[in-house]
Design an enzyme around this catalytic site. Structure first.
Site, short mmCIF file in Angstrom:
data_model
loop_
_atom_site.label_atom_id
_atom_site.label_comp_id
_atom_site.label_asym_id
_atom_site.label_seq_id
_atom_site.Cartn_x
_atom_site.Cartn_y
_atom_site.Cartn_z
N SER A 274 31.56 45.06 49.97
CA SER A 274 32.75 44.92 49.16
C SER A 274 33.61 46.19 49.18
O SER A 274 33.95 46.68 50.25
CB SER A 274 32.34 44.52 47.76
OG SER A 274 33.38 43.84 47.15
N HIS A 415 29.75 36.09 47.01
CA HIS A 415 29.99 37.51 47.25
C HIS A 415 28.75 38.29 46.82
O HIS A 415 28.48 38.41 45.62
CB HIS A 415 31.19 37.90 46.39
CG HIS A 415 31.72 39.26 46.62
ND1 HIS A 415 32.38 39.62 47.76
CD2 HIS A 415 31.70 40.37 45.83
CE1 HIS A 415 32.76 40.88 47.67
NE2 HIS A 415 32.35 41.36 46.51
C1 GTR Z 1 36.83 43.05 43.44
C2 GTR Z 1 37.95 43.46 44.34
C3 GTR Z 1 37.51 43.33 45.76
C4 GTR Z 1 36.12 43.85 46.02
C5 GTR Z 1 35.17 43.70 44.84
C6 GTR Z 1 33.92 44.58 44.85
O1 GTR Z 1 37.17 43.05 42.10
O2 GTR Z 1 39.06 42.66 44.07
O3 GTR Z 1 38.47 43.95 46.61
O4 GTR Z 1 36.13 45.14 46.46
O5 GTR Z 1 35.78 43.93 43.64
O6 GTR Z 1 33.94 45.74 45.25
O7 GTR Z 1 32.89 44.08 44.41
#
Ligand code: GTR
Length: 435
Positions: A274, A415
């Site tokens: 991420s 995610h």
């Molecule tokens: C989210 C963000 C993403 C991603 C994520 C993370 O809120 O919008 O770009 O980086 O966090 O790092 O888990």
């Protein structure tokens, strides 16, 4: 009296209604709804990573290394992540904890503290290492930052509690929302240490907020102030934000790995999930000592093409995380068509070193198709440099990894970082780092 009040209420209602109608386009433009419809992706043309700014075509590796690569690097420095300072800090490393019999005897655990100032005041970064005991020669290592402190990656009660995590979480700890004991091992599902160790690889990890706490404070904490010129109080519009700082941290960890005789620093795979995947890509682009780079669900600002404006966009990322990029990047919010670059060019800076991009089916915010296309459009550079590039034309089916010099998979689920992801990274490392 009643009539007067009613009249006034009607008037207030009318004025508010008018205000809402008139301001709707503005409010909408500021907070547009994320697009998840492939048919609504705007038509766009990607800049060719093999065409120079002046129009000349890059036909051989020497033109890539001498002309185009420096050009692309400079674009990302000036327009997106900001320049990383070249000043060297008087950094010293100290082994602050050592256990040769960790994880039931299969690993050696080390904690190495990096002090960024000569008097050891100011921020420190702790590198937690687990190295396989069964290997007789120097081991290849996965270097990856963690989100919640080194003590969260495994229940091993000998891991130190991350100091900066304690500082950042103070309020919640006081209110009893988080307990130190509960936090131990709380992120362990993302860190299958035993599996990695059994496969003959080491793991090195750092808590990312050791380098720069992840909130917008005008860069008063973390490492930025250590680099300010006299009179400077905040980075300039083309100087680094937080992602640039985390990438710098990855490179400082590499400085240590180069000195550790148990580790083969020519076989360090940089991995990030991420936001830390964005940082890993940027670190791998700038620092060619990393032999391999793995982007796990890095999404917008990572491997995903920005011009698709699918899921998270430049506008939304800059609104929520204004400190991640340099200020010059702000102008591309809701204005992707004006971008003179896109993320396939960031990936091309890692060529010809093996690069793995991973997506998750339900992680639409990170735009899996955009991540795939980012990887696909970096392939030409990889091929110019003599590798097989990315051996796929269409996105592979979920759970079916592609293992060419550019690797890719999309797996079912959200995610996250899963055992399946790690299994693919280990197979990819076996293929490319154990040749
Ligand atoms: C989210 C963000 C993403 C991603 C994520 C993370 O809120 O919008 O770009 O980086 O966090 O790092 O888990």
């Amino acid at each position: 009296m009643i009539l007067k009040t009613l009249k006034r209420a009607a008037c207030v209602f009318f004025v508010s209604f008018l205000f809402l109608i008139l301001s709707a386009p503005v409010l909408f433009a500021q907070n547009p709804v994320a697009n998840y419809d492939e048919n609504a992706v705007p038509a766009f043309q990607l800049p060719d990573p093999l065409v120079l700014r002046g129009g000349g075509v890059v036909r051989d590796p020497s033109a890539w290394w001498g002309l185009r690569r420096p050009e692309i690097l400079e674009i990302f420095e000036n327009e997106m992540f900001g320049k990383t300072p070249v000043t060297k800090l008087p950094i010293s490393f100290e082994i602050t904890s050592l256990d040769k019999n960790a994880l039931g005897g299969i690993a050696t655990r080390k904690e190495v503290t990096a002090y960024f100032t000569a008097d050891k005041s100011g921020p420190v970064m702790v590198i937690l290492l687990y190295l396989p005991n069964k290997e007789k020669s120097k081991v290849p290592v996965f270097l990856a930052m963690n989100f919640k402190g080194i003590h969260t990656i495994h229940p091993d009660s000998n891991i130190s509690i991350t100091r900066s995590w304690l500082e950042i979480k103070q309020e919640s700890l006081r209110k009893g929302n988080i307990t130190v004991a509960d936090s131990r091992g709380s992120a362990s599902s993302r860190w299958p240490l035993e599996m990695i160790i059994h496969r003959g690889y080491g793991v090195a990890t750092i808590y990312y907020e050791d380098i720069d706490p992840d909130f917008d404070d005008g860069f008063q904490n973390g490492i930025h102030p250590l680099f300010y010129k006299p009179g400077q109080t905040t980075p300039n519009a083309n100087e680094w934000g937080s992602i640039g700082a985390w990438a710098w941290g990855y490179s400082r960890a590499m400085d240590y790995l180069e000195t550790d005789s148990d580790i083969d620093s020519r076989r360090v795979a940089l991995m990030g999930h991420s936001r830390l995947g964005k940082a890993a890509l940027w670190a791998g682009a700038q620092d060619q000592r990393f032999a391999m780079v793995i982007s796990n669900n890095s999404g917008c600002g990572g491997a995903a093409l920005s011009k698709r404006a699918y899921g998270e966009t430049i506008g939304s990322i800059n609104r929520v995380f204004p400190h991640w990029f340099c200020d010059n990047f702000l102008k591309y919010g809701e204005n992707e068509e004006s971008l003179p670059f896109d993320q396939h060019m960031l990936l091309s800076l890692i060529a010809p070193r093996p690069l793995y991009v991973a997506s998750a089916e339900e992680d639409l915010w990170a735009d899996p198709q955009g991540e795939f296309l980012g990887a696909l459009n970096a392939s030409a550079v990889y091929k110019l440099l003599g590798t097989d590039g990315f051996q796929a034309e269409l996105r592979p089916l979920p759970g079916k990894p592609v293992m060419s010099t550019i690797g890719y998979h999309i797996r079912p689920g959200k995610h996250d970082v899963t055992d399946f992801d790690w299994d693919c990274y280990l197979n990819f490392a076996d293929k490319h780092l154990r040749k």
